[in-house]
Every structure is written in C-alpha cells, then in structure tokens.
Design a protein around this motif. Structure first.
Motif, PDB file in Angstrom:
ATOM      1  N   ALA A   1      -9.291  -8.535 -80.763  1.00  0.00           N
ATOM      2  CA  ALA A   1     -10.142  -7.633 -79.984  1.00  0.00           C
ATOM      3  C   ALA A   1     -10.721  -8.467 -78.851  1.00  0.00           C
ATOM      4  O   ALA A   1     -11.445  -9.436 -79.089  1.00  0.00           O
ATOM      5  CB  ALA A   1     -11.249  -7.057 -80.851  1.00  0.00           C
TER       6      ALA A   1
ATOM      7  N   GLU B   1     -13.486  -3.169 -78.250  1.00  0.00           N
ATOM      8  CA  GLU B   1     -12.223  -3.062 -78.976  1.00  0.00           C
ATOM      9  C   GLU B   1     -12.375  -3.278 -80.486  1.00  0.00           C
ATOM     10  O   GLU B   1     -11.429  -3.044 -81.234  1.00  0.00           O
ATOM     11  CB  GLU B   1     -11.213  -4.073 -78.427  1.00  0.00           C
ATOM     12  CG  GLU B   1     -10.725  -3.757 -77.024  1.00  0.00           C
ATOM     13  CD  GLU B   1      -9.604  -4.662 -76.567  1.00  0.00           C
ATOM     14  OE1 GLU B   1      -8.929  -4.313 -75.581  1.00  0.00           O
ATOM     15  OE2 GLU B   1      -9.379  -5.725 -77.205  1.00  0.00           O
TER      16      GLU B   1
ATOM     17  N   LEU C   1      -9.966  -2.261 -83.789  1.00  0.00           N
ATOM     18  CA  LEU C   1      -9.509  -3.302 -84.704  1.00  0.00           C
ATOM     19  C   LEU C   1      -9.824  -2.934 -86.150  1.00  0.00           C
ATOM     20  O   LEU C   1      -8.981  -3.054 -87.046  1.00  0.00           O
ATOM     21  CB  LEU C   1     -10.170  -4.628 -84.338  1.00  0.00           C
ATOM     22  CG  LEU C   1      -9.630  -5.888 -85.018  1.00  0.00           C
ATOM     23  CD1 LEU C   1      -8.311  -6.299 -84.373  1.00  0.00           C
ATOM     24  CD2 LEU C   1     -10.643  -7.012 -84.909  1.00  0.00           C
TER      25      LEU C   1
ATOM     26  N   GLU D   1      -7.382  -2.201 -89.403  1.00  0.00           N
ATOM     27  CA  GLU D   1      -7.562  -2.853 -90.700  1.00  0.00           C
ATOM     28  C   GLU D   1      -7.668  -1.816 -91.819  1.00  0.00           C
ATOM     29  O   GLU D   1      -7.018  -1.953 -92.867  1.00  0.00           O
ATOM     30  CB  GLU D   1      -8.821  -3.714 -90.695  1.00  0.00           C
ATOM     31  CG  GLU D   1      -9.066  -4.411 -92.028  1.00  0.00           C
ATOM     32  CD  GLU D   1     -10.408  -5.117 -92.096  1.00  0.00           C
ATOM     33  OE1 GLU D   1     -10.529  -6.069 -92.888  1.00  0.00           O
ATOM     34  OE2 GLU D   1     -11.341  -4.705 -91.389  1.00  0.00           O
TER      35      GLU D   1
ATOM     36  N   TYR E   1     -10.438  -9.557 -91.724  1.00  0.00           N
ATOM     37  CA  TYR E   1     -11.240  -9.561 -90.509  1.00  0.00           C
ATOM     38  C   TYR E   1     -11.810 -10.954 -90.266  1.00  0.00           C
ATOM     39  O   TYR E   1     -12.328 -11.601 -91.184  1.00  0.00           O
ATOM     40  CB  TYR E   1     -12.380  -8.551 -90.641  1.00  0.00           C
ATOM     41  CG  TYR E   1     -13.276  -8.461 -89.424  1.00  0.00           C
ATOM     42  CD1 TYR E   1     -12.956  -7.630 -88.360  1.00  0.00           C
ATOM     43  CD2 TYR E   1     -14.447  -9.222 -89.347  1.00  0.00           C
ATOM     44  CE1 TYR E   1     -13.779  -7.547 -87.244  1.00  0.00           C
ATOM     45  CE2 TYR E   1     -15.274  -9.144 -88.240  1.00  0.00           C
ATOM     46  CZ  TYR E   1     -14.943  -8.312 -87.190  1.00  0.00           C
ATOM     47  OH  TYR E   1     -15.759  -8.230 -86.084  1.00  0.00           O
TER      48      TYR E   1
ATOM     49  N   GLY F   1     -11.018 -10.551 -84.653  1.00  0.00           N
ATOM     50  CA  GLY F   1      -9.580 -10.451 -84.860  1.00  0.00           C
ATOM     51  C   GLY F   1      -9.238 -10.120 -86.292  1.00  0.00           C
ATOM     52  O   GLY F   1     -10.107 -10.096 -87.170  1.00  0.00           O
TER      53      GLY F   1
ATOM     54  N   LEU G   1      -4.511  -5.872 -78.840  1.00  0.00           N
ATOM     55  CA  LEU G   1      -4.429  -4.545 -79.444  1.00  0.00           C
ATOM     56  C   LEU G   1      -3.273  -3.781 -78.806  1.00  0.00           C
ATOM     57  O   LEU G   1      -3.104  -3.821 -77.583  1.00  0.00           O
ATOM     58  CB  LEU G   1      -5.728  -3.773 -79.241  1.00  0.00           C
ATOM     59  CG  LEU G   1      -6.932  -4.236 -80.063  1.00  0.00           C
ATOM     60  CD1 LEU G   1      -8.132  -3.334 -79.771  1.00  0.00           C
ATOM     61  CD2 LEU G   1      -6.633  -4.218 -81.554  1.00  0.00           C
TER      62      LEU G   1
END
Length: 377
Positions: free
Chosen positions: A93, A98, A102, A106, A119, A139, A247
């Motif tokens: 992200a 973002e 993300l 997930e 994460y 991320g 992304l």
C-alpha cells in the motif's frame, strides 16, 4: 500416427507433453522456433504468483489453476533442480488511502483459505526491505511467491516428457490443419505432414491463427498486450530481496520489482494493447512508465545499472478467463488459449486440467506402468 499432437513449445505446451507422456499413447510436440520457450515463456516476469494475487474475480479458472500451480511448483522446481528465488513477495500500500484495499485483499484471501498472508506495518516492511520508498504505508507478506528460470524449467520438463516417450520437434511452423476420418493432418512449412487423433492448440499469441486453420469461427479473438521490462545487473542483487507488487488495478498486476534466481532484477511489465501478435518494440514511453512506477515503490533504484531491456507479447483474448475447452466443431481439437498472466504459475495445473478434465471424459486414458516422474536423462 500420433494420439496427441501439441502445437506450441512454451512452458504450457511442454507441461502438457509431460503430462500426456505419463499415459499410454504417442505424443508429439511441435514448436515453430529453433528451440523451446523462445517467445512468451522467456519474455515475461518469470513469476510464480502467490495465490492471494489471483482472486476469482480475475477469472475462476485462472484463480483455481494458479493456486494449484503454485503448490505444484514447490515440489517440481526442487525435483527438477530449477533455479528459483524463493524470497517471497510483498503487496504494497503506497499510502494510507490504499490500506483499506490492502486489508480487503487480506480478508478475501483468508476467506479462500489462504493463510499465508500476513499484514506488515511500514516499520516491519522497511526493516525487511530498506530500499522501499519511505512513503509506503503497509503491506501483505506472501511467502509462496517466487521467480524461476523458465528456460531451464521448460527444458527439464521437456526432457522428462522425452524420457517417458514423447517426441519433440522444433523448427516446425504449422501451415495447415485438415480433418478427415477422425484424424487430423497437420502440415508444416518445411513440407512435412503429421497425423494425430487429437490436436492441442497451445500456440500462445498465435492461438487464433492456429484455430482458424480448422475452425470457421474460433470462440475467441486475440487481444495481445505488449509488456516492456528493464533488467538490473546482478551486481545489484541486494537492492531488493522480495518480489514487490503494487496494488493491482484494472490494467492488471501493475509494474513490479522481481528478483531473479541469477541475481538480476526485472522491473516491469507495462501493459499496452497492440494489434500485432509478433511485434515487440521497446518504447521511450514504456521506459518512462517503468521508472515512474518503480520510483513510487522504492528509493535508491540503480537505474544506471540497467543492462538489458526487452519486451514480450501476452496472449490475451477477448475474455477475462483462460479458454481451455474442446472445440465445438471438432471435439478432439483442444483450445488452450488466453494463457496470459498467470500462465507460468498455472502451467503445471493447466496440463493436469487438459488431460483429466478435457481429454479423459472423452476417452479414458491408461497410466503407463513405469512412469519417470522427474528423470531427465
């Protein structure tokens, strides 16, 4: 007379040849280039995508086969001693806005039973990859992502197919296909003629061209997209150790940072629609796009160490999913079409799908009594 004739010696066609070689019957693979895997297979990202990156909305079959393919690669790559970079992958992200997307990715992955995703905070990411852009926000870690030497892979798979009795002929470009008395006659530009009960069209960007040799109206149209890449020299192998994804967008997975088994790092690809299935020009616009997108993911990018640029054509079609089906006109003509991303990832699972879900329902096949699963000599 052959039982199965495969057109196309990329990673997909070669995996199909290997799979069929484990069954009774004569299998032949024809490749138009002088060697295997000279076109799409070696002009892409060489990625084995983690399954979280190929959700069902990208195509139900793509998602299913990519997940199966990723699992198969964990064994196949090791058994065939294929050079791989198993550093895993991060989905990034780039900013706070973002992070919500993300987290949705997930959640969707976990709902599909993909438990490997984790994460990571900005601090955790930067601790693992100091050259990530300071502005990134968070991320997802995806350990099963890897890159592979697709040229070595294809040659090892081909050698195993030959070990099990398949034949592979290169430098044979198909000129025409005819069908009479339940037999296909495939003629090549060299003047040779081959007869087979089945034909499997794994010709990549030339799928439609091959299909039109036998079908009046193929069920798809090619929509080729050019992907351009830059490659960093192996002296910069410590620049990034993980595969870095932005992304995804409507255009696709985006422009990535992809460490390779040989220490080089691929930056790309772009995605530009073009009419031609053969032309692969390098453009200044493509280079600028790569530089801009990579700079949004990473700092200290050694663009001065770019030693190679290349371009490839993805064999996309006018449908979102892979098209792997028997012909409606000639059921023993099998389309293996639209195998763009995640084609490399899916290839071993595509081979099993073709044999087990397309051919065997038409004609039960008998496994050979003595199959060499991984022998190449």
């Amino acid at each position: 007379m052959y039982d199965f004739l495969i057109i196309g010696g990329g990673v997909v066609g070669t995996f199909i040849a290997r799979e069929l070689s484990h069954y009774e019957g004569k299998t032949l693979l024809l490749e138009k280039e002088s060697d295997l895997s000279q076109v799409q297979t070696t002009h892409n990202s060489a990625l084995v995508h983690p399954p979280a990156m190929i959700p069902p909305e990208k195509g139900e079959l793509k998602s299913r086969l990519a997940r199966q393919g990723n699992e198969i690669y964990q064994t196949v790559a090791a058994k065939f001693d294929v050079p791989v970079n198993k550093g895993g992958a991060f989905l990034i992200a780039k900013n706070e806005a973002e992070i919500e997307t993300l987290l949705e990715i997930e959640k969707a992955a976990r709902e599909r039973g993909i438990d490997e995703v984790r994460y990571l905070s900005k601090e955790e990411l930067l601790a693992k990859e100091p050259n990530l852009n300071d502005e990134i926000a968070a991320g997802l870690e995806m350990p099963s992502g890897m890159s592979a030497d697709t040229s070595v892979l294809t040659k090892k798979i081909a050698a195993n197919a030959v070990k099990n009795g398949a034949e592979i002929v290169t430098g044979e470009k198909v000129r025409s296909i005819e069908f009479a008395d339940d037999v296909f006659t495939v003629k090549t530009e060299s003047g040779k003629s081959y007869q087979s009960r089945y034909v499997l069209n794994a010709a990549g960007a030339h799928n439609e061209t091959i299909a039109r040799m036998i079908e009046e109206d193929p069920p798809y149209r090619m929509r080729p997209h050019r992907g351009e890449y830059m490659v960093l020299d192996a002296s910069e192998k410590n620049f990034m150790r993980h595969i870095i994804y932005p992304l995804p967008s409507k255009k696709g997975k985006g422009i990535l940072i992809i460490p390779q088994p040989d220490g080089t790092t691929r930056l790309g690809p772009t995605s530009t629609y073009q009419e031609s299935v053969d032309d692969t020009p390098l453009t200044e616009e493509g280079a600028q796009e790569i530089r801009s997108e990579i700079a949004s993911l990473a700092k200290n990018v050694p663009f001065d160490k770019v030693y190679r640029e290349y371009s490839g054509v993805r064999s996309s079609i006018n449908q979102d999913d892979f098209y792997i089906r028997a012909s409606k006109e000639y059921p023993s003509f099998i389309h293996v079409a639209g195998i763009d991303s995640p084609g490399v990832t899916s290839s071993p699972a595509i081979a099993k799908y073709v044999v087990e879900e397309i051919i065997i329902p038409q004609e039960p096949l008998q496994k050979k009594g003595n199959v060499y699963l991984y022998d190449t000599e």
